[in-house]
Write an enzyme that holds these catalytic residues in place. Sequence first.
Site, PDB file in Angstrom:
ATOM      1  CD  GLU A   1      -3.032  -0.637  -0.018  1.00  0.00           C
ATOM      2  OE1 GLU A   1      -3.349   0.555  -0.193  1.00  0.00           O
ATOM      3  OE2 GLU A   1      -3.454  -1.562  -0.739  1.00  0.00           O
TER       4      GLU A   1
ATOM      5  CB  CYS B   1     -13.108   3.384 -13.566  1.00  0.00           C
ATOM      6  SG  CYS B   1     -13.987   4.956 -13.406  1.00  0.00           S
TER       7      CYS B   1
ATOM      8  CB  CYS C   1     -17.706   3.025 -20.246  1.00  0.00           C
ATOM      9  SG  CYS C   1     -16.959   4.531 -19.566  1.00  0.00           S
TER      10      CYS C   1
ATOM     11  CB  CYS D   1     -17.522  -0.531 -16.349  1.00  0.00           C
ATOM     12  SG  CYS D   1     -17.750  -0.070 -14.613  1.00  0.00           S
TER      13      CYS D   1
ATOM     14  CB  CYS E   1     -21.684   4.780 -14.356  1.00  0.00           C
ATOM     15  SG  CYS E   1     -20.367   6.023 -14.374  1.00  0.00           S
TER      16      CYS E   1
END
Length: 348
Positions: free
Chosen positions: A35, A190, A197, A200, A206
Site C-alpha cells: 500500500e 475506470c 466503460c 465495466c 454510472c
Amino acid sequence: MTPLAEPLLAWFDRHGRHDLPWQHPRSAYRVWLSEIMLQQTRVETVIDYFQRFVTQLPTLADLARADEDEVLALWSGLGYYRRARFLHRAALQCMREHDGELPRDFDALAALPGIGRSTAGAILAQAHGLRFPILDGNVKRVLTRLHGIHGHPGQRVVEKQLWTLAEQHTPHERLADYTQAIMDLGATLCTRSRPRCDDCPLQSRCVAHAEDLTDALPTPKPSRAIPTRHTLMLLLRDHERRVLLQRRGPEGVWSGLWSLPEAENETDALQKAKRLAEVDDAQTLTAFIHVFSHYRLEIRPLLFEAATAAKRIADNDDLRWCDPTQIQTLGLPAPVRKLLNDTWESDA
C-alpha cells in the site's frame, strides 16, 4: 451485500487481479508495504521493488533492524522517499509499542507514520477481513464518476462526501476481495483517460457514463504553472574512479539521501570543489531535466578530476567516496544514480 459490491465482486472473480505478490501470503506486513509503495506509483512498477524489498527484509522486525541507508537503497528509483522513511519509522514504533506487529486497532494503526485513514483501512480489510472503507485515488475516481460528483476530490467537502459513499458501498463480507476489486476497477477499467466503460460491471448505474461526463470527472485540480529551478551538481572523481557523495540534510527534496554536492553557479562550484579536493577546471557534462510534482529541476553536472582527493576528505557521516559497486548499497535519487552509472559506463 451492498448493491455495488455484488456486481463488482462478480466481475472481480472473473477479471480481477489474483496473482499480485503481496496477496500470497496476504499478511499485514506485506499488505502495508504494498500500500505504501502503491501510493502515486503504478502496480507494474511496484512489483519488482516489492519482491526485492521482501526478499531482503521479509518481516517487520527485519525492517526495523535495517538501517535507513539499506531501506533507502531498496527504495531507490520509486521516488517520494518520504514514504520509505515513514515506513522505517513505523516499523521501529511497532517494535517499541506494539510487540513487533502492526496493530489491528484502527486508531493505533492510522497513527503510525505514513499511515492515514485509507491505508489503515486497506491493511485491516485485506489482511484481517475487517470492515473498513478505503479512498485511494482509484476509488475516488470510481465513486466520483459513479455518482456524478463535481468538484476536485481533494477539496474537503468533496472528500467528505466520497468517504460517506465509500462507507455505504463497503459490504460486510469478502472485505479483502472487495477492497482489491474496487482498486482494480479504477486501475484497469475506470482509468483517468480512455476508460473502458463497455466492460465495466457498474456501467448501468454510472451517472458519468449516462451523462457523457467521463472526460470531465473527476474535476481536475486547478492548474498552475510549474516553475523550473536550476542547480549544478559536482561530480568529483579520484584516480580510482570513485566519486564523492554527500548526504543531503533532513529538510527539502531527497532529504537524507546520498547525492552529489551542489552549487548555484560556476564560481561557487569551483570554490566548493577546491575545498573538497585538489582539482583543475571542470568538464561540463550534458544537462538534463528531472520533473517533480511541483517543479522541474534542470541539472547541469560538472566533472572534476581529483587525483589526490581522498587525502583531503576522508569518509564521514556526510561525505563518502564510492565506486560503482558501493553506490548500490546506498539510497540515491534515481537521476543521480543514472548520471553516475552513465558516467562510469562511458569511461569503461
